[in-house]
Design a protein around this motif. Structure first.
Motif, PDB file in Angstrom:
ATOM      1  N   LYS A 278      21.962 -17.638  18.356  1.00  0.00           N
ATOM      2  CA  LYS A 278      21.850 -18.876  17.570  1.00  0.00           C
ATOM      3  C   LYS A 278      23.216 -19.304  17.041  1.00  0.00           C
ATOM      4  O   LYS A 278      23.516 -20.496  16.980  1.00  0.00           O
TER       5      LYS A 278
ATOM      6  N   ASP B 164      24.848 -21.063  19.750  1.00  0.00           N
ATOM      7  CA  ASP B 164      24.300 -22.425  19.852  1.00  0.00           C
ATOM      8  C   ASP B 164      24.953 -23.356  18.850  1.00  0.00           C
ATOM      9  O   ASP B 164      25.330 -24.481  19.165  1.00  0.00           O
ATOM     10  N   ARG B 165      25.021 -22.872  17.625  1.00  0.00           N
ATOM     11  CA  ARG B 165      25.560 -23.729  16.559  1.00  0.00           C
ATOM     12  C   ARG B 165      27.031 -24.016  16.790  1.00  0.00           C
ATOM     13  O   ARG B 165      27.500 -25.123  16.525  1.00  0.00           O
TER      14      ARG B 165
ATOM     15  N   SER C 199      27.225 -26.627  19.339  1.00  0.00           N
ATOM     16  CA  SER C 199      26.845 -27.948  18.871  1.00  0.00           C
ATOM     17  C   SER C 199      27.885 -28.523  17.909  1.00  0.00           C
ATOM     18  O   SER C 199      27.983 -29.728  17.749  1.00  0.00           O
TER      19      SER C 199
ATOM     20  N   GLU D 267      15.733 -25.001  13.719  1.00  0.00           N
ATOM     21  CA  GLU D 267      17.102 -24.797  14.204  1.00  0.00           C
ATOM     22  C   GLU D 267      17.755 -26.127  14.589  1.00  0.00           C
ATOM     23  O   GLU D 267      18.936 -26.357  14.329  1.00  0.00           O
TER      24      GLU D 267
ATOM     25  N   GLN E 155      21.136 -27.925  12.943  1.00  0.00           N
ATOM     26  CA  GLN E 155      22.312 -28.356  13.693  1.00  0.00           C
ATOM     27  C   GLN E 155      22.553 -29.858  13.587  1.00  0.00           C
ATOM     28  O   GLN E 155      23.471 -30.396  14.190  1.00  0.00           O
TER      29      GLN E 155
END
Lengths: 542, 144
Positions: free
Chosen positions: A179, A182-183, A186, B68, B72
């Motif tokens: 995760k 992912d962050r 992004s 999640e 974001q």
């Protein structure tokens, strides 16, 4: 030639040989290291020291070459492997056994890596770039030269990740890393490179950075995004991110940029984590100094560079010396006497204080056992020593081995020891008291000075911080008086620290302090002069 | 299938001028509707010029994935998770997403339920927000 001279000649040529072999090794342009059976460096020639930017004797070879393990090394002949240093220099490493499990290690720089095309190997867990891929992108960015736009390197460390792994297990830890990846993706733009260097270490290579503000904006965004709450398999998880940023300049090298970002990260963490810091040129020197000192500090115990000096304290009833506080001194071979304030906080930070503190306890007990009569030795114990969980055992064995009766040892703690995990600390303190050891509260008046602590544990003594003794204003005096009265009514002795003048001594006497310690009544001294000092003061009082 | 309920609130970073505000809200709602129908998620959203407060109900993995996405999203900040618990049934079964805007009438209604101009959701626990949202959205639903 008779046998005697023959033997002498052999010995002489042997000496010459030793001398010149050492010179030859030092003169080699190849890095040569020798390690013992556990992988610790026991010899390094000048090239090896230069390659790793410092004195490396005493360090684990694993720390220099992270991929190194003794498992694949055979005792029967040479073993070769290719390994990268932390700064990503690649080496062909050859180990040859020297007997007794020792090895001679030679390192030849393999510079092939720089010419290689962009690597594309991805991290299995997160799908991010791996170190090699990052390095080749970084090298490519550097080689585009100063005409191209600047770029920035962000080094990212997760705060409290280890706790997640330890409490929720590795599978949750791995999910969390995904995760985080992912962050990070992004938060970045397309074309930026996000890499995981292993564990919870990440690096972002940000392209087309117009100015410092653009890099700091991304760093702030990473701190924000990565620090937001995670929900994983029904668990709510909070971690933080610390970020160090370095922006490319003319003629910067990949290695320098990574190092600079890493230095900035170190500062970010030192300033309390969960934040970013941009690299400043002063950081290099400062942090290098700290790191050198840490390396030195790790060696200092083994090389017996520590010693204790002792400052007397007096009972104000009859003005006699009743004991000494053991003070740690570090005699650095190059820097000379390093003041405790320069290395104790660092030792607290990296946990070395536990080992150092243990040495201090043992040494102080041994030396105090030679003192006459009922002379007491006071030893400072760090909060970390309480956490280490073997303090009671250490003290018991230090007393047993030295033969010092327990009532002649006084353990000085600061409030810091009582802040966390108070119950366990109180259990240890009570056990120490039952042994007969005296317990005193050090530096009282500077921290929280919580009266609750004084109530929770019957300290033998409170030591009032020197600042209240030195301050000749009404406030200091009132505090001095109040603490002294408090001590008297709780049945605790009161030591005034830092007394430097006759006037101060008179004042603390008037305020009914029971003990005194300071330059005026006795400077710290080396253990060997204690007998003479005691004779002298005895004569003086007669 | 086990249903979980997640409740959070966040500060929003949506500009307060009318046009962009509406566009942003429409965008958030449109995306949510599509994702949530696909993911079998239902819930409710309370929204004013400073805060989002939201209930998400659905299968755990989908709820987590949705949360999640929100984490974001730059338009959210200071996201506080108020609760994540298994529930025996959905409180918002037929309904994907609702919106309570900034009209005077709404402001009056917030005041009536103790949410005066300050709207301080940190003083509410997840269950209370959930009840509040349910009442508000039911009312909203009935008005159509």
């Amino acid at each position: 030639m008779n046998t005697q001279t023959a033997a002498a000649t052999t010995l002489a040529s042997h000496k010459v040989e030793q001398l010149s072999f050492e010179r030859i090794l030092q003169g080699l342009s190849t890095a040569v290291i020798a390690i013992d059976a556990t992988g610790l460096v026991i010899y390094a020639n000048a090239t090896a020291e230069a390659s790793f930017e410092g004195w490396i004797i005493g360090l684990d070879l694993k720390d220099l070459l992270p991929g190194f393990t003794l498992l694949n090394v055979v005792q029967s002949g040479p073993t070769s492997m290719v390994l990268s240093s932390k700064s990503n220099e690649s080496y062909e490493v050859t180990l040859a056994p020297l007997g007794d499990g020792h090895f001679v290690v030679d390192l030849r720089s393999s510079s092939k890596q720089l010419e290689a095309p962009i690597q594309t190997e991805l991290d299995d867990l997160t799908g991010l770039a791996k170190r090699n891929m990052l390095m080749s992108h970084l090298t490519a960015a550097v080689s585009r030269g100063s005409d191209a736009a600047s770029f920035a390197v962000h080094c990212i460390d997760l705060d409290r990740f280890k706790t997640v792994n330890d409490t929720l297990g590795h599978s949750i830890g791995d999910l969390l890393l995904k995760k985080v990846a992912d962050r990070l993706n992004s938060a970045c733009r397309k074309g930026d490179v996000v890499a995981r260097l292993g564990g919870d270490e990440f690096v972002v290579l940000q392209h087309d950075v117009q100015d410092v503000a653009a890099a700091e904006k991304l760093a702030a965004r990473i701190v924000d995004l990565v620090g937001r709450t995670y929900v994983l398999n029904g668990h709510t998880i909070n971690i933080g991110a610390s970020v160090g940023v370095a922006i490319s300049e003319e003629s910067s090298q990949p290695r320098d940029l990574l190092r600079n970002a890493d230095l900035a990260l170190y500062e970010a963490k030192r300033f309390g984590r969960g934040r970013y810091r941009s690299f400043e040129s002063s950081m290099g020197a400062l942090l290098q100094e700290r790191r050198d000192m840490e390396v030195d500090l790790r060696r200092a115990l083994a090389l017996k560079q520590f010693e204790l000096s002792y400052q007397p304290f007096l009972d104000l009833n009859d003005d006699t010396v009743i004991g000494f506080e053991a003070l740690l001194r570090w005699n650095h071979p190059l820097k000379g006497n390093v003041p405790p304030l320069q290395f104790i906080p660092l030792a607290e930070e990296n946990g070395l204080i536990v080992k150092i503190g243990e040495w201090v306890l043992r040494k102080a007990c041994l030396e105090a056992a030679t003192w006459p009569g009922e002379m007491v030795v006071a030893v400072n114990v760090s909060p970390l020593q309480f956490k280490a969980d073997n303090l009671l055992e250490t003290i018991t064995s230090a007393l047993a081995r030295s033969g010092l009766p327990a009532h002649r040892l006084e353990v000085e703690i600061t409030e810091g020891a009582l802040l966390d995990d108070t119950d366990n600390v109180l259990i240890t303190l009570t056990a120490l008291r039952e042994l007969g050891v005296k317990i005193s509260m050090d530096d009282f008046g500077t921290g929280y000075s919580s009266l609750a602590y004084l109530q929770k544990f019957p300290f033998n003594k409170i030591k009032i911080d020197r600042s209240f003794v030195a301050g000749d204003n009404a406030d200091s005096e009132a505090i001095l008086k109040a603490v002294a009265n408090l001590g008297i009514s709780l049945g605790m002795s009161i030591t005034a620290e830092g007394v430097e003048t006759a006037e101060q001594l008179k004042r603390i006497r008037d305020e009914r302090c029971t003990h005194v310690q300071g330059y005026f009544t006795g400077r710290p001294m080396r253990p060997e002069v204690i007998p003479a000092f005691l004779n002298q003061t005895l004569l003086a009082t007669l | 299938m086990n249903i979980y309920r997640l409740v959070y609130y966040s500060r929003n970073h949506v500009s307060s001028d009318d046009a962009s505000y509406e566009t942003a809200v429409d965008d958030i709602l449109a995306k949510s509707r599509v994702n949530n129908v696909r993911d079998n998620i239902t819930g409710a959203l309370l929204f004013n010029s400073g805060c989002f407060a939201q209930v998400l109900e659905g299968p755990l993995d989908k709820v987590e994935a949705t949360f999640e996405r929100i984490q974001q999203d730059e338009r959210h900040s200071d996201v506080s998770l108020l609760g994540l618990d298994p529930v025996s049934q959905r409180s918002f079964p037929n309904w994907a997403m609702g919106f309570v805007g900034l009209s005077d009438a709404d402001a009056g209604r917030f005041a009536a339920v103790g949410l005066s101009s300050g709207f301080d959701p940190s003083r509410l626990n997840g269950e209370q927000i959930h009840i509040l949202l349910r009442d508000l959205t039911m009312e909203e639903e009935n008005s159509f």
